[in-house]
Design a protein around this motif. Structure first.
Motif, short mmCIF file in Angstrom:
data_model
loop_
_atom_site.label_atom_id
_atom_site.label_comp_id
_atom_site.label_asym_id
_atom_site.label_seq_id
_atom_site.Cartn_x
_atom_site.Cartn_y
_atom_site.Cartn_z
N GLY A 1 5.79 8.23 -25.97
CA GLY A 1 7.09 7.61 -25.76
C GLY A 1 7.17 6.29 -26.50
N PRO A 2 8.33 5.64 -26.47
CA PRO A 2 8.50 4.38 -27.19
C PRO A 2 7.59 3.28 -26.65
N THR A 3 7.37 2.27 -27.47
CA THR A 3 6.64 1.09 -27.03
C THR A 3 7.31 0.49 -25.80
N GLY A 4 6.52 0.16 -24.79
CA GLY A 4 7.06 -0.48 -23.59
C GLY A 4 7.74 0.46 -22.61
N CYS A 5 7.46 1.78 -22.73
CA CYS A 5 8.16 2.73 -21.86
C CYS A 5 7.41 3.01 -20.56
N GLY A 6 6.28 2.36 -20.34
CA GLY A 6 5.59 2.54 -19.07
C GLY A 6 4.46 3.55 -19.08
N LYS A 7 3.99 3.92 -20.28
CA LYS A 7 2.89 4.90 -20.35
C LYS A 7 1.65 4.38 -19.64
N SER A 8 1.27 3.14 -19.96
CA SER A 8 0.06 2.57 -19.34
C SER A 8 0.26 2.33 -17.85
N THR A 9 1.49 2.06 -17.44
CA THR A 9 1.78 1.89 -16.01
C THR A 9 1.42 3.16 -15.24
N LEU A 10 1.79 4.30 -15.79
CA LEU A 10 1.47 5.57 -15.12
C LEU A 10 -0.03 5.80 -15.07
N LEU A 11 -0.72 5.42 -16.13
CA LEU A 11 -2.17 5.58 -16.14
C LEU A 11 -2.81 4.71 -15.06
N ASN A 12 -2.30 3.50 -14.91
CA ASN A 12 -2.83 2.60 -13.88
C ASN A 12 -2.54 3.11 -12.47
N ALA B 1 -5.06 5.74 -11.82
CA ALA B 1 -6.38 5.14 -11.63
C ALA B 1 -6.50 4.43 -10.28
N GLY B 2 -5.38 4.25 -9.61
CA GLY B 2 -5.41 3.51 -8.35
C GLY B 2 -5.42 2.01 -8.54
N LEU B 3 -5.18 1.54 -9.78
CA LEU B 3 -5.13 0.10 -10.05
C LEU B 3 -3.77 -0.48 -9.71
N GLY C 1 7.29 7.01 -4.21
CA GLY C 1 6.66 8.25 -4.64
C GLY C 1 5.24 8.42 -4.11
N SER C 2 4.63 9.53 -4.50
CA SER C 2 3.30 9.87 -3.99
C SER C 2 2.35 10.15 -5.14
N VAL C 3 1.06 9.90 -4.89
CA VAL C 3 0.00 10.17 -5.86
C VAL C 3 -1.08 10.95 -5.13
N ARG C 4 -1.38 12.13 -5.62
CA ARG C 4 -2.44 12.95 -5.03
C ARG C 4 -3.48 13.27 -6.09
N LEU D 1 -3.97 9.46 -2.80
CA LEU D 1 -4.81 8.43 -3.39
C LEU D 1 -4.67 7.14 -2.60
N GLN D 2 -5.78 6.62 -2.15
CA GLN D 2 -5.80 5.36 -1.42
C GLN D 2 -6.80 4.43 -2.10
N GLY D 3 -6.31 3.37 -2.71
CA GLY D 3 -7.19 2.46 -3.43
C GLY D 3 -7.59 3.02 -4.78
N ILE D 4 -8.76 2.61 -5.25
CA ILE D 4 -9.24 3.01 -6.57
C ILE D 4 -9.57 4.51 -6.59
N ASN D 5 -9.19 5.16 -7.68
CA ASN D 5 -9.49 6.58 -7.87
C ASN D 5 -10.95 6.73 -8.29
N THR D 6 -11.81 7.00 -7.35
CA THR D 6 -13.25 7.07 -7.62
C THR D 6 -13.65 8.35 -8.37
#
Length: 270
Positions: free
Chosen positions: A44-55, A58-60, A66-69, A75-80
């Motif tokens: 996607g374009p620069t600044g579109c939130g790609k790294s946000t989704l990765l974080n 990762a649980g960072l 929304g939900s993360v499974r 997911l609770q805390g860091i994704n071990t």
């Protein structure tokens, strides 16, 4: 099968540091999944939130909505169960390549001799068997990336998160690294969520490519199955008819969003 990563209706809203009270929604209503053993890229374009989704994966970063499974569990805390390979340098300059690779094992309490053996084995796997005693400043950019890759994979994570890991490399070194990652992935078939701004890279490496819109409130606007047979050589397949077809199809979805993102960057700089 239960997805390795499952994001449903995820939104991330931040309070502006420059203007207290103002809020910025980086991503909104994002639903995406990565199957066990699947290689998925997000473009996607620069600044579109790609790294946000990765974080988020990762649980960072905890999503605003929304939900993360992870393998079906909230997911609770860091994704071990995940290993994270960052875009920026992640090696400790005061430690040798070997000591950087075994650092995570040390933190987990693995006995010193076992940790050292595993670090040596992974350095060999990434083509650095004779470089364990070198410090990061004594390694080329590509060799430092190989060390970072070994540092991530030595922990044998079920999920690998990669944030534009090869963007700073020259094109020849980059293609070598891409092929090495594909070879290592094929051997272990871990779930991979790969962030890149390079459409060629995304197509060459992935099972699926997800396209995000320009921000704010970025969200998926396209999903493409990459039906190019494996194994692949990332340089060779770029001349094939199917690669060219897929590139044209994905770029037709991305083009307007990239232009929007570019205009937004110009406005911020003005």
């Amino acid at each position: 099968m239960t997805p390795a990563i499952d994001l449903q209706g995820v939104a991330c809203t931040f309070v502006s540091k420059d203007a207290p009270g103002q809020r910025y929604t980086a991503v909104d209503n994002v639903s995406l999944s990565v199957g066990a053993g699947e290689f998925v890229s997000v473009v996607g374009p620069t600044g579109c939130g790609k790294s946000t989704l990765l974080n988020v994966a990762a649980g960072l970063l905890e999503p605003s909505k929304g939900s993360v499974r992870i393998f079906g569990e909230p997911l609770q805390g860091i994704n071990t169960r995940a290993g994270y390979m960052f875009q920026t340098e992640s090696l400790m300059p005061w430690r040798t390549a070997r000591d950087n690779v075994l650092a995570g094992l040390e933190f987990r309490g693995v006995p010193e001799n076992d940790a050292r053996e595993q670090a040596e084995e992974w350095l060999r796997r990434v083509g650095l068997g004779g470089f364990g005693d070198r410090y990061p400043h004594q390694l080329s950019g590509g060799m430092r990336k190989r060390t970072s890759l070994a540092q991530t994979l030595v922990l044998d994570p079920d999920i690998i998160l990669m944030d534009e890991p090869f963007s700073a490399l020259d094109i020849q070194t980059r293609q070598l690294m891409e092929n090495e990652v594909l070879d290592l992935w094929a051997a272990k078939k871990k779930a991979v969520l790969f962030i890149t701004h390079d459409l060629d890279e995304a197509i060459a490496m992935s099972d699926r490519v997800i396209v995000l819109s320009a921000g704010p409130a970025s969200h998926p606007i396209g999903e493409f199955n990459i039906d190019i047979p494996r194994p692949r050589d990332v340089a060779e397949i770029k001349t094939t008819a199917r690669f060219i077809e897929l590139h044209a199809a994905i770029w037709s979805v991305m083009r307007e969003e990239v232009l929007k993102g570019y205009q937004q960057q110009l406005q911020k700089a003005a």
